[in-house]
Design a protein around this motif. Structure first.
Motif, PDB file in Angstrom:
ATOM      1  N   SER A  23       0.683  -1.038  -0.187  1.00  0.00           N
ATOM      2  CA  SER A  23      -0.081   0.099   0.079  1.00  0.00           C
ATOM      3  C   SER A  23       0.771   1.211   0.046  1.00  0.00           C
ATOM      4  N   PRO A  24       0.505   2.309  -0.473  1.00  0.00           N
ATOM      5  CA  PRO A  24       0.947   3.624  -0.380  1.00  0.00           C
ATOM      6  C   PRO A  24       1.449   4.065   1.137  1.00  0.00           C
ATOM      7  N   PRO A  25       2.240   4.829   1.085  1.00  0.00           N
ATOM      8  CA  PRO A  25       2.785   5.196   2.559  1.00  0.00           C
ATOM      9  C   PRO A  25       1.620   5.953   3.490  1.00  0.00           C
ATOM     10  N   ARG A  26       1.362   5.764   4.617  1.00  0.00           N
ATOM     11  CA  ARG A  26       0.471   6.467   5.493  1.00  0.00           C
ATOM     12  C   ARG A  26       1.186   7.200   6.501  1.00  0.00           C
ATOM     13  N   GLU A  27       0.353   8.107   6.854  1.00  0.00           N
ATOM     14  CA  GLU A  27       0.921   8.900   8.037  1.00  0.00           C
ATOM     15  C   GLU A  27      -0.074   9.329   8.892  1.00  0.00           C
ATOM     16  N   LEU A  28       0.466   9.578  10.386  1.00  0.00           N
ATOM     17  CA  LEU A  28      -0.189   9.928  11.402  1.00  0.00           C
ATOM     18  C   LEU A  28       0.392  11.173  12.143  1.00  0.00           C
ATOM     19  N   LYS A  29      -0.328  12.014  12.447  1.00  0.00           N
ATOM     20  CA  LYS A  29       0.231  13.175  13.239  1.00  0.00           C
ATOM     21  C   LYS A  29       0.209  12.923  14.762  1.00  0.00           C
ATOM     22  N   VAL A  30       1.376  13.041  15.133  1.00  0.00           N
ATOM     23  CA  VAL A  30       1.821  12.561  16.594  1.00  0.00           C
ATOM     24  C   VAL A  30       2.553  13.677  17.440  1.00  0.00           C
ATOM     25  N   ARG A  31       2.505  13.735  18.691  1.00  0.00           N
ATOM     26  CA  ARG A  31       3.117  14.562  19.652  1.00  0.00           C
ATOM     27  C   ARG A  31       3.409  13.789  20.710  1.00  0.00           C
ATOM     28  N   LEU A  32       4.566  14.394  21.537  1.00  0.00           N
ATOM     29  CA  LEU A  32       4.870  13.609  22.952  1.00  0.00           C
ATOM     30  C   LEU A  32       3.455  13.865  23.868  1.00  0.00           C
ATOM     31  N   ASP A  33       3.008  12.763  24.463  1.00  0.00           N
ATOM     32  CA  ASP A  33       2.037  12.934  25.399  1.00  0.00           C
ATOM     33  C   ASP A  33       2.518  12.877  26.807  1.00  0.00           C
ATOM     34  N   ARG A  34       3.584  12.490  27.349  1.00  0.00           N
ATOM     35  CA  ARG A  34       4.103  12.903  28.444  1.00  0.00           C
ATOM     36  C   ARG A  34       5.598  12.724  28.569  1.00  0.00           C
ATOM     37  N   LYS A  35       6.470  13.220  29.457  1.00  0.00           N
ATOM     38  CA  LYS A  35       7.784  13.158  29.703  1.00  0.00           C
ATOM     39  C   LYS A  35       8.494  11.932  29.509  1.00  0.00           C
ATOM     40  N   PRO A  36       9.238  11.717  28.496  1.00  0.00           N
ATOM     41  CA  PRO A  36      10.212  10.478  28.229  1.00  0.00           C
ATOM     42  C   PRO A  36      10.745   9.929  29.417  1.00  0.00           C
ATOM     43  N   LYS A  37      10.558   8.544  29.522  1.00  0.00           N
ATOM     44  CA  LYS A  37      11.516   7.874  30.610  1.00  0.00           C
ATOM     45  C   LYS A  37      12.924   8.024  30.149  1.00  0.00           C
ATOM     46  N   ASP A  38      13.786   8.487  31.123  1.00  0.00           N
ATOM     47  CA  ASP A  38      15.178   8.643  30.832  1.00  0.00           C
ATOM     48  C   ASP A  38      15.902   7.973  31.777  1.00  0.00           C
ATOM     49  N   THR A  39      15.417   6.457  31.994  1.00  0.00           N
ATOM     50  CA  THR A  39      16.236   5.729  32.967  1.00  0.00           C
ATOM     51  C   THR A  39      17.475   5.444  32.424  1.00  0.00           C
ATOM     52  N   MET A  40      18.610   5.659  33.405  1.00  0.00           N
ATOM     53  CA  MET A  40      20.072   5.219  32.901  1.00  0.00           C
ATOM     54  C   MET A  40      20.644   4.171  33.335  1.00  0.00           C
ATOM     55  N   THR A  41      21.497   3.470  32.636  1.00  0.00           N
ATOM     56  CA  THR A  41      22.404   2.248  33.229  1.00  0.00           C
ATOM     57  C   THR A  41      23.747   2.549  33.132  1.00  0.00           C
ATOM     58  N   PHE A  42      24.122   3.579  32.414  1.00  0.00           N
ATOM     59  CA  PHE A  42      25.360   3.811  32.144  1.00  0.00           C
ATOM     60  C   PHE A  42      25.422   5.368  31.790  1.00  0.00           C
ATOM     61  N   ASP A  43      26.710   5.717  31.732  1.00  0.00           N
ATOM     62  CA  ASP A  43      26.939   7.389  31.593  1.00  0.00           C
ATOM     63  C   ASP A  43      26.823   7.554  29.860  1.00  0.00           C
ATOM     64  N   THR A  44      25.729   8.318  29.540  1.00  0.00           N
ATOM     65  CA  THR A  44      25.737   8.635  28.212  1.00  0.00           C
ATOM     66  C   THR A  44      26.902   9.330  27.471  1.00  0.00           C
ATOM     67  N   ALA A  45      27.676  10.022  28.274  1.00  0.00           N
ATOM     68  CA  ALA A  45      28.721  10.792  27.726  1.00  0.00           C
ATOM     69  C   ALA A  45      30.126   9.887  27.408  1.00  0.00           C
ATOM     70  N   VAL A  46      29.886   8.558  28.283  1.00  0.00           N
ATOM     71  CA  VAL A  46      30.942   7.434  27.952  1.00  0.00           C
ATOM     72  C   VAL A  46      30.537   6.522  26.804  1.00  0.00           C
ATOM     73  N   GLN A  47      29.189   6.178  26.755  1.00  0.00           N
ATOM     74  CA  GLN A  47      28.744   5.299  25.878  1.00  0.00           C
ATOM     75  C   GLN A  47      28.167   5.863  24.599  1.00  0.00           C
ATOM     76  N   ASN A  48      27.846   7.248  24.698  1.00  0.00           N
ATOM     77  CA  ASN A  48      27.361   7.902  23.428  1.00  0.00           C
ATOM     78  C   ASN A  48      26.172   7.119  23.009  1.00  0.00           C
ATOM     79  N   MET A  49      25.292   6.733  23.998  1.00  0.00           N
ATOM     80  CA  MET A  49      23.953   6.253  23.606  1.00  0.00           C
ATOM     81  C   MET A  49      23.126   6.341  24.734  1.00  0.00           C
ATOM     82  N   MET A  50      21.635   6.592  24.327  1.00  0.00           N
ATOM     83  CA  MET A  50      20.457   6.473  25.431  1.00  0.00           C
ATOM     84  C   MET A  50      19.408   5.871  24.649  1.00  0.00           C
TER      85      MET A  50
END
Length: 189
Positions: free
Chosen positions: A94-121
């Motif tokens: 089928s052709p591409p389909r689109e949905l308009k979305v926005r953030l509903d609440r604050k994203p969870k930012d639980t960290m198990t490592f230092d993002t500055a060291v791992q360069n990942m989140m």
């Protein structure tokens, strides 16, 4: 545009992780009525269509800390509380389909490592689509009154899983005309 899944996944440093939900069916709440002394209830043919919530886990990643900060910042330029972004799904059938979305609440930012060291989140987030329907390109058909009969047929197919309504439009008329358009003709599904 940020490709989070498919052949270009991670091209901009963001990818969709497992355990996502809310993409397929628009949430509907069946309505029922009951009258005095009625046993049970009477279901309505028209369920209420609620807003759609989508739960996603996105990973941002880069080779250097500076690049990761740029990738992560770009994600939050797209996903906002006060402005819609487009979530696009492509398919082989089928052709591409689109949905308009926005953030509903604050994203969870639980960290198990230092993002500055791992360069990942890893971000767990909930998006909301106030209009819960996916949209693709408008399907059109045309008819031109070349024979002067004033009778013509348009063929349109509804590829969606919900009812859609035809909208009629025309170019500017050069003379006074009367048009009769059928309402609700269905010839198969």
């Amino acid at each position: 545009m940020i490709d989070i899944l498919g052949p270009n996944m991670k091209a901009q440093g963001v990818c969709l992780l497992s355990n996502f939900s809310g993409l397929y069916h628009a949430p509907r709440t069946p309505l029922r009525e009951s009258w005095a002394y009625q046993e049970g209830s009477t279901p309505s043919d028209f369920p209420r269509v609620d807003e759609r919530t989508i739960d996603l886990r996105l990973a941002t990643q880069a080779y250097t800390t500076i690049d990761w900060e740029r990738v992560d910042s770009q994600l939050w330029e797209v996903l906002r509380f006060n402005e819609d972004c487009i979530l696009r799904v492509e398919s082989f059938v089928s052709p591409p389909r689109e949905l308009k979305v926005r953030l509903d609440r604050k994203p969870k930012d639980t960290m198990t490592f230092d993002t500055a060291v791992q360069n990942m989140m890893i971000w767990e987030m909930t998006l909301v689509a106030s209009d819960p329907w996916w949209y693709s390109s408008t399907l059109t058909d045309t008819w031109q009154n070349t024979g002067g009969t004033g009778i013509g047929t348009l063929t349109l197919q509804n590829l969606a899983d919900t009812d859609c309504w035809v909208q009629f439009a025309s170019n500017e008329f050069e003379s006074t005309q009367t048009w009769e358009l059928p309402d609700g003709i269905v010839t198969g599904k």
